[in-house]
Scaffold this motif. Structure first.
Motif, PDB file in Angstrom:
ATOM      1  N   LYS A 112       0.809  -1.224   0.000  1.00  0.00           N
ATOM      2  CA  LYS A 112       0.000   0.000   0.000  1.00  0.00           C
ATOM      3  C   LYS A 112       0.843   1.276   0.000  1.00  0.00           C
ATOM      4  N   LEU A 113       2.110   1.165   0.304  1.00  0.00           N
ATOM      5  CA  LEU A 113       2.949   2.362   0.383  1.00  0.00           C
ATOM      6  C   LEU A 113       3.096   3.100  -0.942  1.00  0.00           C
ATOM      7  N   PRO A 114       3.185   2.394  -2.082  1.00  0.00           N
ATOM      8  CA  PRO A 114       3.278   3.129  -3.363  1.00  0.00           C
ATOM      9  C   PRO A 114       2.101   4.064  -3.612  1.00  0.00           C
ATOM     10  N   MET A 115       0.913   3.736  -3.103  1.00  0.00           N
ATOM     11  CA  MET A 115      -0.236   4.635  -3.267  1.00  0.00           C
ATOM     12  C   MET A 115       0.029   5.975  -2.592  1.00  0.00           C
ATOM     13  N   ILE A 116       0.619   5.925  -1.393  1.00  0.00           N
ATOM     14  CA  ILE A 116       0.932   7.157  -0.669  1.00  0.00           C
ATOM     15  C   ILE A 116       1.978   7.955  -1.432  1.00  0.00           C
ATOM     16  N   GLU A 117       3.011   7.261  -1.910  1.00  0.00           N
ATOM     17  CA  GLU A 117       4.092   7.922  -2.632  1.00  0.00           C
ATOM     18  C   GLU A 117       3.614   8.552  -3.933  1.00  0.00           C
ATOM     19  N   GLU A 118       2.716   7.852  -4.633  1.00  0.00           N
ATOM     20  CA  GLU A 118       2.173   8.391  -5.884  1.00  0.00           C
ATOM     21  C   GLU A 118       1.317   9.629  -5.618  1.00  0.00           C
ATOM     22  N   ASN A 119       0.505   9.568  -4.580  1.00  0.00           N
ATOM     23  CA  ASN A 119      -0.308  10.737  -4.207  1.00  0.00           C
ATOM     24  C   ASN A 119       0.580  11.927  -3.864  1.00  0.00           C
ATOM     25  N   ALA A 120       1.606  11.676  -3.063  1.00  0.00           N
ATOM     26  CA  ALA A 120       2.510  12.756  -2.644  1.00  0.00           C
ATOM     27  C   ALA A 120       3.227  13.378  -3.845  1.00  0.00           C
ATOM     28  N   LYS A 121       3.683  12.542  -4.758  1.00  0.00           N
ATOM     29  CA  LYS A 121       4.384  13.044  -5.944  1.00  0.00           C
ATOM     30  C   LYS A 121       3.470  13.920  -6.790  1.00  0.00           C
ATOM     31  N   ARG A 122       2.244  13.469  -7.010  1.00  0.00           N
ATOM     32  CA  ARG A 122       1.292  14.242  -7.822  1.00  0.00           C
ATOM     33  C   ARG A 122       0.993  15.592  -7.182  1.00  0.00           C
ATOM     34  N   LEU A 123       0.940  15.627  -5.845  1.00  0.00           N
ATOM     35  CA  LEU A 123       0.591  16.848  -5.127  1.00  0.00           C
ATOM     36  C   LEU A 123       1.785  17.753  -4.849  1.00  0.00           C
ATOM     37  N   GLY A 124       2.991  17.328  -5.246  1.00  0.00           N
ATOM     38  CA  GLY A 124       4.181  18.147  -5.035  1.00  0.00           C
ATOM     39  C   GLY A 124       4.684  18.134  -3.604  1.00  0.00           C
ATOM     40  N   ILE A 125       4.438  17.038  -2.883  1.00  0.00           N
ATOM     41  CA  ILE A 125       4.842  16.919  -1.484  1.00  0.00           C
ATOM     42  C   ILE A 125       6.185  16.200  -1.393  1.00  0.00           C
ATOM     43  N   LYS A 126       7.094  16.750  -0.586  1.00  0.00           N
ATOM     44  CA  LYS A 126       8.456  16.228  -0.534  1.00  0.00           C
ATOM     45  C   LYS A 126       8.896  15.822   0.874  1.00  0.00           C
ATOM     46  N   ASN A 127       8.050  15.997   1.868  1.00  0.00           N
ATOM     47  CA  ASN A 127       8.491  15.731   3.246  1.00  0.00           C
ATOM     48  C   ASN A 127       7.808  14.524   3.877  1.00  0.00           C
ATOM     49  N   ILE A 128       7.277  13.614   3.038  1.00  0.00           N
ATOM     50  CA  ILE A 128       6.676  12.383   3.547  1.00  0.00           C
ATOM     51  C   ILE A 128       7.656  11.223   3.387  1.00  0.00           C
ATOM     52  N   LYS A 129       7.839  10.482   4.463  1.00  0.00           N
ATOM     53  CA  LYS A 129       8.696   9.292   4.433  1.00  0.00           C
ATOM     54  C   LYS A 129       7.837   8.074   4.730  1.00  0.00           C
ATOM     55  N   CYS A 130       7.795   7.127   3.801  1.00  0.00           N
ATOM     56  CA  CYS A 130       6.935   5.943   3.938  1.00  0.00           C
ATOM     57  C   CYS A 130       7.722   4.747   4.459  1.00  0.00           C
ATOM     58  N   ASN A 131       7.070   3.970   5.304  1.00  0.00           N
ATOM     59  CA  ASN A 131       7.712   2.760   5.810  1.00  0.00           C
ATOM     60  C   ASN A 131       6.642   1.799   6.333  1.00  0.00           C
ATOM     61  N   VAL A 132       7.024   0.531   6.433  1.00  0.00           N
ATOM     62  CA  VAL A 132       6.127  -0.484   6.983  1.00  0.00           C
ATOM     63  C   VAL A 132       6.179  -0.432   8.509  1.00  0.00           C
ATOM     64  N   LEU A 133       4.995  -0.473   9.135  1.00  0.00           N
ATOM     65  CA  LEU A 133       4.913  -0.513  10.594  1.00  0.00           C
ATOM     66  C   LEU A 133       3.597  -1.157  10.984  1.00  0.00           C
ATOM     67  N   ASP A 134       3.661  -2.088  11.916  1.00  0.00           N
ATOM     68  CA  ASP A 134       2.460  -2.674  12.485  1.00  0.00           C
ATOM     69  C   ASP A 134       2.087  -1.837  13.699  1.00  0.00           C
ATOM     70  N   ALA A 135       1.015  -1.058  13.584  1.00  0.00           N
ATOM     71  CA  ALA A 135       0.641  -0.117  14.638  1.00  0.00           C
ATOM     72  C   ALA A 135       0.214  -0.807  15.924  1.00  0.00           C
ATOM     73  N   THR A 136      -0.074  -2.111  15.858  1.00  0.00           N
ATOM     74  CA  THR A 136      -0.461  -2.829  17.076  1.00  0.00           C
ATOM     75  C   THR A 136       0.753  -3.273  17.888  1.00  0.00           C
ATOM     76  N   LYS A 137       1.962  -3.038  17.353  1.00  0.00           N
ATOM     77  CA  LYS A 137       3.190  -3.430  18.050  1.00  0.00           C
ATOM     78  C   LYS A 137       4.061  -2.209  18.293  1.00  0.00           C
ATOM     79  N   TYR A 138       4.551  -2.075  19.520  1.00  0.00           N
ATOM     80  CA  TYR A 138       5.335  -0.899  19.894  1.00  0.00           C
ATOM     81  C   TYR A 138       6.731  -0.973  19.285  1.00  0.00           C
TER      82      TYR A 138
END
Length: 442
Positions: A287-313
């Motif tokens: 699912k991360l490429p969707m975020i990256e594609e959205n950010a690129k289209r919108l001209g956003i440069k300060n988003i860093k994507c990574n895998v994380l399981d939010a249920t685990k600290y």
């Protein structure tokens, strides 16, 4: 040749028998079909309409078919469903044409099936003024009128009372407006407005959000140059309220723990003017490429994507963030107007499992917030067990956090709770939603 009704039956089979998402499987089938625009629109109408009114349709079918519907051939059942949908809810298609088309579709399956289809539909036409449910049973009446399973109707009545429950059911059956958010990194609201008008769109101002424009008429937004160039992005107005609720400033460090597909993440970055760090996490790498594609289209440069399981600290992010957003996985009861299959693929047991996951995420997320930082909790459900009760549970166990009030002006579909959080009831313009903002005092 492809056929709109045949396509609809195929899509419904995937959704109702195999648990597929309606928007994904419908898009796939339409993209590979040779249907013209009129037939594509008809297939879409039949799929979403049949999913929306499946409960009511099945109650009627049960009157004429004494055997268990779920044990019937899936295609024959869905041919009957789409046919009743057209006869009951669409007034532009002659009834005889619906019956003839249904029989021809069923013949591709079996002669026996076609005879059943013909008999049931003609029997319905002879007796369609029958009262199909108990007038004295309020739940049954609301379930039949708005086509919701009884457990959802009972849930809303128990949590909101009968009057508001009916209002919610009505709102969840409304056809959603297409709403876009203006990207302040690339344009001004007035300029985007003029460009949309120049491109032939009928538009009006958003109901409550400053960046929102409602499109009432026009071609597919994704074919519009404003979308392609990143001047606008499609987002519901309820979801647009999340990022402004976070009290964002340039230079902050922000964590979005359940980010995909990235609409709220990108809005956060836009408000921060690309200055600071926005960490976008999701449990699924795919699912991360969707975020990256959205950010690129919108001209956003300060988003860093990574895998994380939010249920685990993850100790890496201990007290790292000025703001943490948890738009947690939820039952989705607030977005049924867009995804009507939610009525049929959720149940009370699944919701209880979700609540456990939501509380695990809250417990971990609060550890990532700096003293003085803020934790924002949001869902696209209106189930109070996933919303208000989760917040009360959290505050009781984490005295270092206190609620801060949210306010966006008066609107007849927004409930401002005395504790500070807000519930948005679904209507034509906005999904059902919930937002809470909590500050860490120490």
């Amino acid at each position: 040749m492809d056929n709109a009704r045949r396509t609809a039956v195929k899509v419904l089979g995937e959704v109702l028998q195999k648990g597929a998402f309606s928007n994904i499987v419908l898009g796939r089938e339409l993209n590979k079909s040779n249907l013209n625009d009129k037939d594509r629109a008809l297939a879409t109408e039949i799929v979403y309409g049949t999913l929306k009114y499946k409960y009511t349709i099945d109650v009627i079918l049960n009157y004429y078919i004494k055997s268990d519907l779920e044990k019937m051939d899936g295609d024959i059942l869905n041919i009957l469903r789409i046919s009743l949908y057209q006869m009951i809810y669409l007034d532009k298609i002659p009834e005889f044409a619906v019956v003839n088309e249904a029989v021809e579709l069923a013949k591709r399956n079996s002669i026996k099936g076609s005879r059943l289809v013909n008999g049931v539909l003609r029997n319905y036409l002879r007796n369609k003024d029958i009262n199909y449910c108990d007038e004295k049973n309020n739940t049954e009446q609301l379930s039949f009128k708005y086509s919701f399973p009884k457990w959802i109707v009972n849930l809303f009545i128990s949590q909101y009372g009968t009057e508001d429950a009916e209002r919610i059911l009505n709102g969840l059956n409304m056809i959603p407006a297409i709403t876009v958010r203006v990207n302040n990194l690339k344009t001004e609201y007035e300029d985007a407005w003029k460009l949309l008008e120049d491109n032939g769109y009928d538009i009006e101002e958003g109901k409550i959000c400053l960046e929102a424009i409602i499109i009432t008429k026009g071609r597919n937004v994704e074919d519009n140059p404003l979308f392609k160039d990143g001047l606008i992005t499609v987002q519901d107005e309820s979801a647009m309220l999340v990022a402004p609720s976070m009290d964002l400033e340039e230079g902050m460090t922000v964590l979005d723990l359940c980010s995909a597909p990235g609409g709220k993440t990108c809005h956060i970055a836009e408000i921060m003017n690309n200055i600071g760090e926005v960490f976008a996490f999701d449990i699924h790498l795919s699912k991360l490429p969707m975020i990256e594609e959205n950010a690129k289209r919108l001209g956003i440069k300060n988003i860093k994507c990574n895998v994380l399981d939010a249920t685990k600290y993850d100790t890496t992010y201990k007290e790292k963030a000025d703001r943490v957003l948890i738009d947690v996985p939820c039952s989705g009861l607030g977005i049924i107007r867009k995804k009507p299959e939610i009525k049929w693929n959720k149940n009370t047991n699944a919701m209880k499992e979700l609540i456990e996951i939501q509380r695990q995420i809250m417990t971990n997320a609060c550890k990532y917030v700096k003293p003085g930082g803020k934790l924002i909790y949001s869902t696209c459900t209106i189930n109070k067990e996933e919303n208000e009760e989760n917040i009360r549970w959290f505050i009781k166990r984490h005295s270092e956090f206190t609620l801060e009030p949210l306010y966006y002006g008066e609107s007849d579909n927004i409930i401002y709770h005395k504790e500070g959080y807000m519930t948005i009831l679904p209507d034509k313009h906005m999904d059902g939603f919930f937002i809470a903002k909590m500050i860490r005092r120490r």
